[in-house]
Design a protein around this motif. Structure first.
Motif, mmCIF file in Angstrom:
data_model
loop_
_atom_site.group_PDB
_atom_site.id
_atom_site.type_symbol
_atom_site.label_atom_id
_atom_site.label_comp_id
_atom_site.label_asym_id
_atom_site.label_seq_id
_atom_site.Cartn_x
_atom_site.Cartn_y
_atom_site.Cartn_z
ATOM 1 N N LYS A 2 4.732 14.545 13.531
ATOM 2 C CA LYS A 2 5.578 13.531 12.784
ATOM 3 C C LYS A 2 4.671 12.502 11.927
ATOM 4 O O LYS A 2 3.898 11.698 12.515
ATOM 5 C CB LYS A 2 6.357 12.655 13.643
ATOM 6 N N PRO A 3 4.784 12.498 10.634
ATOM 7 C CA PRO A 3 4.016 11.668 9.956
ATOM 8 C C PRO A 3 4.521 10.353 9.871
ATOM 9 O O PRO A 3 5.617 10.137 9.641
ATOM 10 C CB PRO A 3 4.334 12.283 8.464
ATOM 11 N N THR A 4 3.570 9.458 10.233
ATOM 12 C CA THR A 4 3.912 7.975 10.692
ATOM 13 C C THR A 4 3.001 6.849 10.218
ATOM 14 O O THR A 4 1.755 7.012 10.100
ATOM 15 C CB THR A 4 3.878 7.847 12.012
ATOM 16 N N GLY A 5 3.481 5.982 9.368
ATOM 17 C CA GLY A 5 2.576 5.179 8.815
ATOM 18 C C GLY A 5 2.537 3.854 9.903
ATOM 19 O O GLY A 5 3.733 3.528 10.529
ATOM 20 N N LEU A 6 1.532 3.361 9.735
ATOM 21 C CA LEU A 6 1.103 2.024 10.597
ATOM 22 C C LEU A 6 0.896 0.707 9.846
ATOM 23 O O LEU A 6 -0.101 0.902 9.047
ATOM 24 C CB LEU A 6 -0.159 2.206 11.519
ATOM 25 N N ASP A 32 8.199 10.079 8.509
ATOM 26 C CA ASP A 32 9.224 9.992 9.504
ATOM 27 C C ASP A 32 9.690 8.741 9.588
ATOM 28 O O ASP A 32 10.961 8.466 9.770
ATOM 29 C CB ASP A 32 8.679 10.655 10.785
ATOM 30 N N GLU A 33 8.500 7.549 9.696
ATOM 31 C CA GLU A 33 9.123 6.234 9.978
ATOM 32 C C GLU A 33 7.615 5.522 9.898
ATOM 33 O O GLU A 33 6.601 6.022 9.848
ATOM 34 C CB GLU A 33 9.533 6.097 11.285
ATOM 35 N N THR A 162 -1.157 14.789 5.288
ATOM 36 C CA THR A 162 -1.282 15.150 6.517
ATOM 37 C C THR A 162 -2.252 16.137 6.694
ATOM 38 O O THR A 162 -2.914 16.496 7.796
ATOM 39 C CB THR A 162 0.121 15.621 7.134
ATOM 40 N N ARG A 163 -2.562 16.716 5.531
ATOM 41 C CA ARG A 163 -3.689 17.827 5.541
ATOM 42 C C ARG A 163 -5.022 17.341 5.330
ATOM 43 O O ARG A 163 -6.165 18.193 5.382
ATOM 44 C CB ARG A 163 -3.391 18.754 4.403
#
Length: 210
Positions: A2-6, A32-33, A162-163
């Motif tokens: 799941k791609p997630t930003g911080l 994703d979020e 993501t890659r």
């Protein structure tokens, strides 16, 4: 994955600028979020006299993030981490089903070289730098960019992050939002009194079994 930003910060208090930047990053990066990491304390800010209690800051973040794919968290307080490099090491291990990207304003890029083991941070997760009014041009000349510019990726490929293998950096430009926590505190110095200390329930995701 799941791609997630911080997005880390004091959130003293959280404001609409945080929300708008996060929503724009979700769209630009296909996230994703976004997780808001409400810091127990910023090691680079020695004077914390105007820092509201963590409970109030987390509660303001939860209120601002309502009805959006944004998850405020005080996970750093639970983990006992004070530096981003340590927090990221824990998150990558605890959530193997997530792929993280660090979201950073251009203003923070200016002092990124002062962060503990900042090159290790860049080698741990990709970084998205978000332009901010008054900092955009100067951010290209900061000390950290002397090294990071070798790893800048085209903004047209931002949804493919993501890659990417870190270090990897993408410079994002959204509609400028001049709002800041400093302005919010000046407008209402007692803002934290509107939040009950018991309202700051942490909403961090459950740990993923390895």
């Amino acid at each position: 994955m799941k791609p997630t930003g911080l997005l880390g910060g004091s959130f003293n208090p959280a404001h609409a600028g945080h929300r708008n930047v996060s929503l724009a990053a979700i769209r630009a990066l296909g996230l994703d979020e976004v997780w808001w990491l409400v810091s127990p304390g910023n090691p680079l800010k020695a004077d914390a006299k105007d820092m509201a209690p963590l409970a109030a800051r987390l509660a303001s973040a939860r209120a601002m993030a309502r009805h959006a794919r944004i998850r405020p968290s005080a996970i750093e307080a639970r983990l006992g981490t004070r530096y981003t490099v340590d927090t990221l090491a824990h998150l990558v291990r605890l959530y193997p089903d997530r792929r993280f990207i660090w979201l950073m304003g251009a203003d923070n890029l200016g002092q990124f070289h002062r962060w503990r083991q900042w090159r290790r941070i860049a080698r741990t997760v990709p970084i998205a730098v978000i332009a901010r009014p008054g900092y955009d041009r100067a951010s290209q000349a900061v000390r950290a960019m002397g090294w990071l510019r070798h790893f800048v990726r085209p903004v047209g490929q931002s949804r493919e992050w993501t890659r990417w293998r870190p270090p990897a950096l993408v410079l994002l430009r959204f509609r400028p939002d001049p709002r800041s926590a400093t302005q919010a505190r000046l407008a209402n110095p007692q803002w934290h009194l509107t939040f009950s200390p018991t309202s700051a329930r942490d909403t961090s995701p459950r740990r993923t079994a390895s």
